[in-house]
Design an enzyme around this catalytic site. Structure first.
Site, PDB file in Angstrom:
ATOM      1  N   ASP A  70      19.124  59.601   7.968  1.00 10.65           N
ATOM      2  CA  ASP A  70      19.901  60.818   8.112  1.00 10.65           C
ATOM      3  C   ASP A  70      18.862  61.882   8.299  1.00 10.65           C
ATOM      4  O   ASP A  70      17.972  62.267   7.375  1.00 10.65           O
ATOM      5  CB  ASP A  70      20.734  60.848   6.726  1.00 10.65           C
ATOM      6  CG  ASP A  70      21.836  61.984   7.311  1.00 10.65           C
ATOM      7  OD1 ASP A  70      21.953  62.655   8.399  1.00 10.65           O
ATOM      8  OD2 ASP A  70      22.594  62.233   6.432  1.00 10.65           O
TER       9      ASP A  70
ATOM     10  N   ASP B 241      12.938  57.243   7.760  1.00  7.49           N
ATOM     11  CA  ASP B 241      13.907  57.658   7.030  1.00  7.49           C
ATOM     12  C   ASP B 241      15.203  57.652   7.998  1.00  7.49           C
ATOM     13  O   ASP B 241      15.053  57.402   9.315  1.00  7.49           O
ATOM     14  CB  ASP B 241      13.849  59.060   6.724  1.00  7.49           C
ATOM     15  CG  ASP B 241      15.026  59.871   6.376  1.00  7.49           C
ATOM     16  OD1 ASP B 241      15.874  59.485   5.546  1.00  7.49           O
ATOM     17  OD2 ASP B 241      15.549  60.826   6.766  1.00  7.49           O
TER      18      ASP B 241
HETATM   19 MG   LIG Z   1      16.360  62.816   5.834  1.00  8.47          MG
END
Ligand SMILES: [Mg+2]
Length: 256
Positions: free
Chosen positions: A9, A7
């Site tokens: 952010d 992932d």
């Molecule tokens: Mg995230």
């Protein structure tokens, strides 16, 4: 060889600010021969934008190894024969649709699908066009349903899910969501790497990362640099304080 899906952010960066030590850790895993890929629910960037940003922080990758919710939605629509769309979302979604579906027409009237993401130019007029297209039978597809996202000042702003909710509410139609927690976001990465779900480890900071990984049948690593600072009742195969600690944590787990 493991295929890691990171992932972005909350995992690699926080609102664009790189988390200390993660670049070295990712490069260490790549140097050990592992496949490194990235998946983000962010619909406002293209895969090329995201790959350029990663190169800028010292992680060289290619667009095929990056999945964004906009590109994954475009892929799903290309496979189902979509020829026309109305986009209630950012320019990146339009760009990914053009790339995946050559000759696609953008119009509201009589379109095959309404694609909803985080629209920076949201207006009541555009909401009306989306509403009427869905009422007329267009398929309703959302890049993601995140209610909000973190901003640089430590607060949050309305996410794509808030725009999706407006169309769902007015039409009574439930959108098909492509981004996490749906595993559909990961499928282009499996196709690009040739990995099977058993060979994949998803590394993320939020419950939606873990849910998408579980739906895929992949293993999970929870990092505490994003939305949660404690695992609480979240279930992951491995929990790390930061991705910076991941190579050492994997070595320790393998030795147990
Ligand atoms: Mg995230």
């Amino acid at each position: 060889v493991t295929t890691f899906i990171f992932d972005l952010d909350g995992t690699i960066h926080r609102s664009g600010k790189v988390i200390p030590g993660v670049v070295a850790a990712v490069r260490q895993l790549a140097a050990a021969g592992h496949q490194i890929t990235f998946a983000t629910n962010d619909s406002t960037v293209t895969r090329a934008d995201q790959a350029r940003w990663l190169a800028g922080i010292g992680i060289v990758t290619s667009t095929e190894l990056v999945a964004t919710a906009g590109a994954a939605a475009a892929q799903v629509l290309a496979e189902s024969g979509c020829r026309s769309a109305f986009v209630l979302g950012p320019p990146a979604i339009t760009a990914e649709l053009q790339a995946a579906i050559p000759g696609i027409e953008f119009r509201a009237e009589g379109c095959d699908v309404v694609v909803v993401g985080l629209d920076p130019d949201l207006s009541y007029r555009k909401l009306c066009l989306a509403h009427q297209a869905v009422q007329d039978g267009a398929r309703l597809v959302a890049t993601n349903a995140d209610p909000n996202y973190p901003t640089r000042d430590g607060r949050t702003a309305p996410g794509a899910g808030s725009v999706v909710a407006a169309v769902e509410r007015s039409t009574g139609v439930t959108a098909e969501v492509v981004g996490k927690p749906s595993p559909a976001l990961f499928l282009p990465l499996l196709a690009a790497t040739g990995a099977t779900a058993e060979e994949v480890v998803v590394v993320g900071d939020s419950p939606s990362d873990l849910l998408a990984a579980a739906a895929l049948g992949a293993r999970t690593v929870l990092t505490l640099t994003g939305v949660v600072s404690e695992p609480g009742d979240l279930v992951a195969d491995l929990v790390v304080a930061s991705v910076a600690e991941l190579p050492a944590a994997l070595t320790a787990a393998a030795a147990r």
